[in-house]
Design a protein around this motif. Structure first.
Motif, mmCIF file in Angstrom:
data_model
loop_
_atom_site.group_PDB
_atom_site.id
_atom_site.type_symbol
_atom_site.label_atom_id
_atom_site.label_comp_id
_atom_site.label_asym_id
_atom_site.label_seq_id
_atom_site.Cartn_x
_atom_site.Cartn_y
_atom_site.Cartn_z
ATOM 1 N N PRO A 204 32.101 7.524 -4.349
ATOM 2 C CA PRO A 204 33.377 6.793 -4.345
ATOM 3 C C PRO A 204 33.842 6.543 -2.911
ATOM 4 O O PRO A 204 33.641 7.377 -2.021
ATOM 5 N N TYR A 205 34.425 5.394 -2.674
ATOM 6 C CA TYR A 205 34.937 5.092 -1.334
ATOM 7 C C TYR A 205 36.296 4.408 -1.453
ATOM 8 O O TYR A 205 36.706 3.956 -2.522
ATOM 9 N N ASN A 224 37.266 11.415 0.109
ATOM 10 C CA ASN A 224 37.137 12.877 0.069
ATOM 11 C C ASN A 224 37.956 13.525 -1.034
ATOM 12 O O ASN A 224 37.948 14.755 -1.184
ATOM 13 N N ASP A 225 38.693 12.708 -1.788
ATOM 14 C CA ASP A 225 39.417 13.263 -2.928
ATOM 15 C C ASP A 225 38.462 13.671 -4.046
ATOM 16 O O ASP A 225 38.870 14.322 -5.002
ATOM 17 N N TYR A 226 37.210 13.255 -3.926
ATOM 18 C CA TYR A 226 36.190 13.610 -4.918
ATOM 19 C C TYR A 226 35.091 14.401 -4.212
ATOM 20 O O TYR A 226 34.114 13.830 -3.726
ATOM 21 N N PRO A 227 35.240 15.720 -4.133
ATOM 22 C CA PRO A 227 34.266 16.550 -3.402
ATOM 23 C C PRO A 227 32.895 16.553 -4.080
ATOM 24 O O PRO A 227 32.758 16.192 -5.254
ATOM 25 N N ILE A 228 31.893 16.966 -3.315
ATOM 26 C CA ILE A 228 30.513 16.985 -3.805
ATOM 27 C C ILE A 228 29.984 18.412 -3.799
ATOM 28 O O ILE A 228 30.106 19.136 -2.798
ATOM 29 N N LYS A 229 29.420 18.808 -4.901
ATOM 30 C CA LYS A 229 28.751 20.107 -5.021
ATOM 31 C C LYS A 229 27.237 19.854 -5.072
ATOM 32 O O LYS A 229 26.766 19.041 -5.874
ATOM 33 N N ASN A 250 30.390 15.421 3.460
ATOM 34 C CA ASN A 250 30.772 16.829 3.342
ATOM 35 C C ASN A 250 30.568 17.321 1.911
ATOM 36 O O ASN A 250 30.985 16.680 0.942
ATOM 37 N N SER A 251 29.923 18.461 1.798
ATOM 38 C CA SER A 251 29.635 19.022 0.481
ATOM 39 C C SER A 251 29.527 20.537 0.584
ATOM 40 O O SER A 251 29.411 21.094 1.672
ATOM 41 N N THR A 252 29.563 21.190 -0.575
ATOM 42 C CA THR A 252 29.331 22.630 -0.631
ATOM 43 C C THR A 252 28.003 22.877 -1.341
ATOM 44 O O THR A 252 27.645 22.155 -2.279
ATOM 45 N N LEU A 253 27.273 23.877 -0.898
ATOM 46 C CA LEU A 253 25.922 24.135 -1.381
ATOM 47 C C LEU A 253 25.867 25.402 -2.219
ATOM 48 O O LEU A 253 26.353 26.461 -1.821
ATOM 49 N N SER A 254 25.260 25.288 -3.399
ATOM 50 C CA SER A 254 24.924 26.453 -4.219
ATOM 51 C C SER A 254 23.406 26.561 -4.231
ATOM 52 O O SER A 254 22.719 25.662 -4.728
ATOM 53 N N ASN A 265 37.084 17.225 -10.706
ATOM 54 C CA ASN A 265 36.905 15.991 -9.924
ATOM 55 C C ASN A 265 35.704 16.071 -8.991
ATOM 56 O O ASN A 265 35.541 15.243 -8.100
ATOM 57 N N GLU A 266 34.842 17.064 -9.212
ATOM 58 C CA GLU A 266 33.722 17.310 -8.316
ATOM 59 C C GLU A 266 32.436 16.680 -8.850
ATOM 60 O O GLU A 266 32.059 16.883 -10.000
ATOM 61 N N GLY A 267 31.775 15.886 -8.007
ATOM 62 C CA GLY A 267 30.477 15.346 -8.364
ATOM 63 C C GLY A 267 29.376 16.324 -8.010
ATOM 64 O O GLY A 267 29.506 17.104 -7.059
ATOM 65 N N VAL A 268 28.278 16.288 -8.750
ATOM 66 C CA VAL A 268 27.198 17.256 -8.555
ATOM 67 C C VAL A 268 25.896 16.517 -8.238
ATOM 68 O O VAL A 268 25.494 15.612 -8.966
ATOM 69 N N ILE A 269 25.255 16.913 -7.138
ATOM 70 C CA ILE A 269 23.902 16.455 -6.827
ATOM 71 C C ILE A 269 22.967 17.630 -7.076
ATOM 72 O O ILE A 269 23.074 18.669 -6.421
ATOM 73 N N PHE A 270 22.071 17.459 -8.018
ATOM 74 C CA PHE A 270 21.189 18.543 -8.462
ATOM 75 C C PHE A 270 19.773 18.261 -7.967
ATOM 76 O O PHE A 270 19.120 17.323 -8.425
ATOM 77 N N TYR A 271 19.296 19.088 -7.001
ATOM 78 C CA TYR A 271 17.924 18.972 -6.492
ATOM 79 C C TYR A 271 17.052 19.935 -7.289
ATOM 80 O O TYR A 271 17.147 21.154 -7.152
#
Length: 356
Positions: A204-205, A224-229, A250-254, A265-271
């Protein structure tokens, strides 16, 4: 004496006239034959955006721009669509038996219940197309196209970006003699370019005014209102993420495990690891759903996968979007990918081992 002179002259004139006529008609026919078929057809065919239910069998639409045209319920048996643009077109219930559609763009077209029996469809693009009920019996398709269509038919949206760098690094991984350090680099590069392609329509932009040296201008910034996990499974997902870091905001890593909670409201990128019938990818996606994360919030990125593995995901999560470099066959006995990319667990430079 006069007659003997006039007669040959008249005869020669007639012969000359006949010769010129032959040359004239040959040149006209030659010029007509050299005209591109798409121009000749465009003059002959009365094309309209709504061609629903018509008998168009045998017609040629070579290099035509037919974006958004409606050919539903039409008879297009033996028709030619080579190198034509058919994005967002509608062919519901149409008959394309024996049709020729080489290098044709069917992006986002509705091909539901289309009869493609014996059709030649090599090099055509079906990304985003609807093919529910379509009959591809004996249609000529490449192996990659067959896998792509199988994935679409099962509901899961699997995207194999045609980026040359993705093809290059996949080939590096396939080569069994590739040094391990280069193999690791190849994994990271796949992560980078697959992520680059995946973020194109996902991030989102927002629009803001920026102050330039020559006045104000429109600017666009990641919202940035939609953070990325980021979820990275070990070790393959970690290597993919290493390469993708420079293109992810900017994202947080698990790392290696799921967080206890994920914001609404968090989007997830799953590797993920390679997707096969024995991989844990589906199990992880189910756990994400239990945490309240639906498929439309998840980008699943994997180096390579099998059609059987994709089928397992599609049965439970038909709307999941997956980006990968290739879809390989899966051997029934060994459950290994063929031709595959070897065993990443023994070739990646970063390996985590469980301690007793």
């Amino acid at each position: 004496m006069i007659k003997s002179i006039v007669f040959p002259s008249l005869k020669n004139a007639l012969i000359t006239l006949l010769f010129v006529g032959i040359l004239f008609f040959n040149s006209v026919n030659s010029a007509w034959a050299k005209r591109p078929p798409e121009i000749r057809n465009q003059q002959d065919l009365n094309l309209e955006p709504d061609m629903h239910g018509q008998d168009l069998s045998g017609n040629e639409y070579v290099k035509f721009d037919l974006n958004g045209f409606n050919f539903s319920e039409s008879n297009l048996e033996g028709a030619v669509f080579n190198n034509s643009k058919l994005q967002n077109s509608k062919f519901t219930g149409a008959n394309l038996r024996d049709a020729l559609a080489y290098a044709t763009d069917f992006t986002d077209a509705d091909l539901s219940d289309v009869n493609f029996t014996n059709a030649l469809l090599m090099e055509s693009n079906f990304e985003g197309a609807k093919i529910d009920g379509a009959d591809f019996t004996d249609a000529v398709l490449s192996r990659t196209q067959q896998k792509q269509l199988c994935a679409i038919a099962n509901g899961t949206k699997v995207i194999v970006p045609p980026h040359p760098l993705i093809k290059h690094w996949l080939s590096i991984l396939r080569e069994k003699n590739t040094p391990n350090i280069l193999y690791s680099t190849g994994y990271e590069q796949l992560g980078k370019w697959l992520t680059y392609e995946a973020l194109r329509n996902w991030l989102p932009y927002k629009k803001e005014i920026v102050n330039t040296d020559n006045g104000d201008a429109d600017g666009f910034f990641i919202n940035n209102d939609y953070p990325i996990k980021v979820l990275a499974m070990l070790p393959e997902g970690l290597s993919l993420w290493f390469g993708s870091k420079e293109v992810i905001p900017n994202s947080t890593l698990s790392l290696g495990e799921l967080p206890k909670t994920i914001k609404s409201n968090e989007g997830v990128i799953f590797y993920s690891e390679q997707i096969t019938t024995k991989s844990a990818t589906l199990e992880t996606l189910i756990k994400l759903k239990e945490l309240g994360v639906e498929s439309n919030r998840i980008l699943l990125i994997t180096a390579i996968c099998s059609n059987k593995g994709l089928n397992e995901i599609a049965k439970l999560l038909p709307n999941q979007v997956i980006y990968t470099s290739c879809i390989d066959e899966e051997d029934e006995k060994t459950q290994l990918l063929v031709p595959g990319i070897g065993n990443p667990l023994s070739r990646l430079s970063t390996i985590f081992q469980d301690k007793n």
